[in-house]
Write a protein that holds these residues in place. Structure first.
Motif, short mmCIF file in Angstrom:
data_model
loop_
_atom_site.label_atom_id
_atom_site.label_comp_id
_atom_site.label_asym_id
_atom_site.label_seq_id
_atom_site.Cartn_x
_atom_site.Cartn_y
_atom_site.Cartn_z
N ASN A 133 15.86 35.96 -16.39
CA ASN A 133 15.32 35.99 -17.82
C ASN A 133 16.07 36.28 -19.00
OD1 ASN A 133 12.57 35.36 -18.84
ND2 ASN A 133 12.41 37.27 -19.59
N THR A 134 16.72 37.28 -18.68
CA THR A 134 17.58 37.52 -20.00
C THR A 134 18.57 36.34 -20.06
OG1 THR A 134 17.47 39.92 -19.57
CG2 THR A 134 19.20 39.36 -20.79
N PRO A 135 19.52 36.13 -19.32
CA PRO A 135 20.29 35.09 -19.57
C PRO A 135 19.65 33.44 -20.11
CG PRO A 135 20.48 35.42 -17.22
CD PRO A 135 19.67 36.47 -17.84
N THR A 136 18.37 33.44 -19.48
CA THR A 136 17.54 32.29 -19.91
C THR A 136 17.29 32.12 -21.26
OG1 THR A 136 17.03 31.92 -17.67
CG2 THR A 136 15.52 30.83 -19.27
N GLN A 137 16.75 33.38 -21.67
CA GLN A 137 16.71 33.43 -23.21
C GLN A 137 17.81 33.29 -23.82
OE1 GLN A 137 15.08 37.65 -23.60
NE2 GLN A 137 12.79 36.69 -23.28
N TYR A 138 19.19 33.64 -23.66
CA TYR A 138 20.41 33.59 -24.51
C TYR A 138 20.43 31.98 -24.44
CZ TYR A 138 21.56 38.69 -23.62
OH TYR A 138 21.52 39.80 -23.46
N ILE A 139 20.37 31.43 -23.35
CA ILE A 139 20.67 29.89 -23.13
C ILE A 139 19.80 29.31 -24.27
CG2 ILE A 139 20.65 27.96 -21.91
CD1 ILE A 139 21.57 29.72 -19.59
N GLY A 140 18.34 29.40 -24.19
CA GLY A 140 17.36 28.97 -24.86
C GLY A 140 17.49 28.97 -26.45
N ASP A 141 17.73 30.68 -26.98
CA ASP A 141 18.12 30.74 -28.20
C ASP A 141 19.33 30.10 -28.70
OD1 ASP A 141 15.67 32.17 -27.97
OD2 ASP A 141 16.74 34.14 -28.04
N ASN A 142 20.48 30.20 -27.94
CA ASN A 142 21.74 29.54 -28.52
C ASN A 142 21.53 28.02 -28.61
OD1 ASN A 142 22.91 31.95 -28.63
ND2 ASN A 142 23.77 32.01 -26.89
N GLN A 203 17.38 17.76 -23.73
CA GLN A 203 17.20 18.03 -22.37
C GLN A 203 17.46 19.16 -21.79
OE1 GLN A 203 19.89 14.91 -20.94
NE2 GLN A 203 18.30 13.06 -21.03
N THR A 204 18.49 20.06 -22.47
CA THR A 204 18.91 21.27 -22.05
C THR A 204 17.71 22.38 -22.39
OG1 THR A 204 21.21 20.98 -22.59
CG2 THR A 204 20.53 23.14 -22.60
N LEU A 205 17.03 22.17 -23.60
CA LEU A 205 15.90 22.82 -23.75
C LEU A 205 14.78 22.71 -22.93
CD1 LEU A 205 15.85 22.63 -27.66
CD2 LEU A 205 16.54 24.73 -26.26
N GLU A 206 14.57 21.48 -22.39
CA GLU A 206 13.51 21.22 -21.14
C GLU A 206 13.90 21.86 -20.12
OE1 GLU A 206 13.24 17.03 -21.37
OE2 GLU A 206 12.42 16.71 -23.28
N GLY A 207 15.08 21.90 -19.90
CA GLY A 207 15.64 22.62 -18.49
C GLY A 207 15.29 24.09 -18.68
N VAL A 208 15.48 24.84 -19.82
CA VAL A 208 15.33 25.92 -20.13
C VAL A 208 13.94 26.53 -20.02
CG1 VAL A 208 15.57 27.95 -21.82
CG2 VAL A 208 17.56 26.46 -21.31
N ALA A 209 13.09 25.53 -20.47
CA ALA A 209 11.78 25.64 -20.42
C ALA A 209 11.05 25.79 -18.96
CB ALA A 209 10.95 24.59 -21.39
N ILE A 210 11.65 24.82 -18.29
CA ILE A 210 11.04 24.91 -16.72
C ILE A 210 11.67 26.01 -16.05
CG2 ILE A 210 11.66 23.59 -14.56
CD1 ILE A 210 12.07 21.00 -16.18
N LEU A 211 12.94 26.35 -16.45
CA LEU A 211 13.43 27.73 -15.77
C LEU A 211 12.41 28.95 -16.10
CD1 LEU A 211 15.64 29.18 -13.88
CD2 LEU A 211 17.11 29.27 -15.79
N SER A 212 12.28 29.00 -17.27
CA SER A 212 11.65 30.07 -17.63
C SER A 212 10.04 29.97 -17.20
CB SER A 212 11.32 30.04 -19.53
OG SER A 212 12.64 30.18 -20.09
N LYS A 213 9.47 28.98 -17.01
CA LYS A 213 8.12 28.84 -16.43
C LYS A 213 8.24 29.23 -14.76
CE LYS A 213 4.40 25.23 -15.28
NZ LYS A 213 4.10 24.16 -15.52
N ILE A 214 9.29 28.71 -14.28
CA ILE A 214 9.76 29.45 -12.77
C ILE A 214 9.93 30.79 -12.70
CG2 ILE A 214 11.28 29.24 -10.92
CD1 ILE A 214 11.91 26.39 -11.51
N VAL A 215 10.53 31.59 -13.68
CA VAL A 215 10.69 32.87 -13.73
C VAL A 215 9.27 33.39 -13.98
CG1 VAL A 215 11.69 34.77 -15.04
CG2 VAL A 215 13.08 32.63 -14.35
N GLY A 216 8.63 33.06 -14.91
CA GLY A 216 7.22 33.42 -14.87
C GLY A 216 6.33 33.70 -13.57
N ALA A 217 6.47 32.51 -13.03
CA ALA A 217 5.69 32.23 -11.83
C ALA A 217 6.04 33.27 -10.76
CB ALA A 217 5.66 30.81 -11.24
#
Length: 272
Positions: A133-142, A203-217
């Motif tokens: 979750n933490t690096p995913t947030q970094y990637i999404g924010d950056n 596309q990168t932001l969409e991938g991050v959103a999917i990854l965040s959704k998986i992490v949440g699940a």
């Protein structure tokens, strides 16, 4: 007798197997035994005739309906009153209930081990989800920052390009340098970059959103809990869909249509 023919059986055997007709004098006991148990059964009888007494052994006999009854027996050598040599006395009892209880207990132990394994996997998944979750947030924010910064940079380039065009079309001494600068911009394929870079960022932001959704699940599934709680069924279903995607994505297309006004539901989240 030594040939496995039943010289005598007590009335309990008929009751035991639910039979009413008499056995023929030539019928062999081994013929009644389940075919998978016959070899061991014969070995035990021979051992009883030779050694005088066997250890307890198990075999199966059919009842009147053809159902197999699990029994355990012990064989010992006895003198044949007919003078045909040593015979074997076989004493057996029904152990079907005990065997079923043993199977039930083994099944329950397997279920307990399975539950413990799932719990351990859940704890592992929670840890992994937290670490991801933490690096995913970094990637999404950056990436969001890069998207906005690129848009600003592109606007600045277009502004400068307009200035250069006016200089190029004017009579100023810098017109030649403006033409060179505009040529460099054209050679740098600014139009292509302006079109493709935002697409790649999106596309990168969409991938991050999917990854965040998986992490949440994963986090939802790692803490199923045993107590009742008030939950959003939409989220529970979406989490299940996300986690199980590997099972259905190659064989099905899945669409969801949730009621927009569905209230929260009191239930056991893990069971749902």
């Amino acid at each position: 007798d030594p040939g496995s023919r039943m010289v005598y059986h007590n009335p309990a055997l008929k009751r035991f197997l639910g039979r009413t007709e008499p056995w023929s004098a030539d019928q062999k006991m081994v013929d009644l035994v389940h075919e998978d148990d016959r070899a061991a059964f014969l070995t035990s009888l021979k051992l009883g005739a030779k050694a005088g007494l066997t250890q307890v052994f198990e075999y199966r006999l059919p009842d009147a309906q053809g159902r197999w009854t699990e029994v355990e027996g012990q064989a010992s050598a006895v003198e044949d009153p007919g003078g045909a040599g040593d015979s074997v006395l076989l004493i057996s009892r029904d152990i079907s209930l005990r065997k079923q209880m043993e199977r039930d207990r083994a099944s329950a132990e397997i279920q307990v081990r399975h539950s413990q394994k799932l719990e351990a996997i859940g704890q592992l998944a929670a840890g992994i989800a937290h670490e991801i979750n933490t690096p995913t947030q970094y990637i999404g924010d950056n990436t969001t920052f890069l998207r906005d910064a690129f848009a600003q940079s592109t606007a600045l380039i277009r502004t400068l390009e307009g200035h250069l065009e006016r200089i190029r079309d004017g009579e100023a001494p810098e017109a030649a340098e403006a033409r060179l600068a505009l040529g460099a911009l054209e050679a740098g394929d600014v139009d292509y970059r302006e079109e493709e870079i935002p697409r790649a960022i999106q596309q990168t932001l969409e991938g991050v959103a999917i990854l965040s959704k998986i992490v949440g699940a994963m986090k939802d599934f790692s803490h199923p809990g045993e107590a009742a709680a008030t939950i959003d069924l939409h989220r529970a279903i979406e989490s299940t869909i996300t986690v199980s995607r590997g099972e259905w994505k190659t064989v099905a297309d899945l669409d969801t249509e949730f009621a927009p006004d569905l209230p929260l539901v009191s239930c056991y989240p893990g069971e749902i």
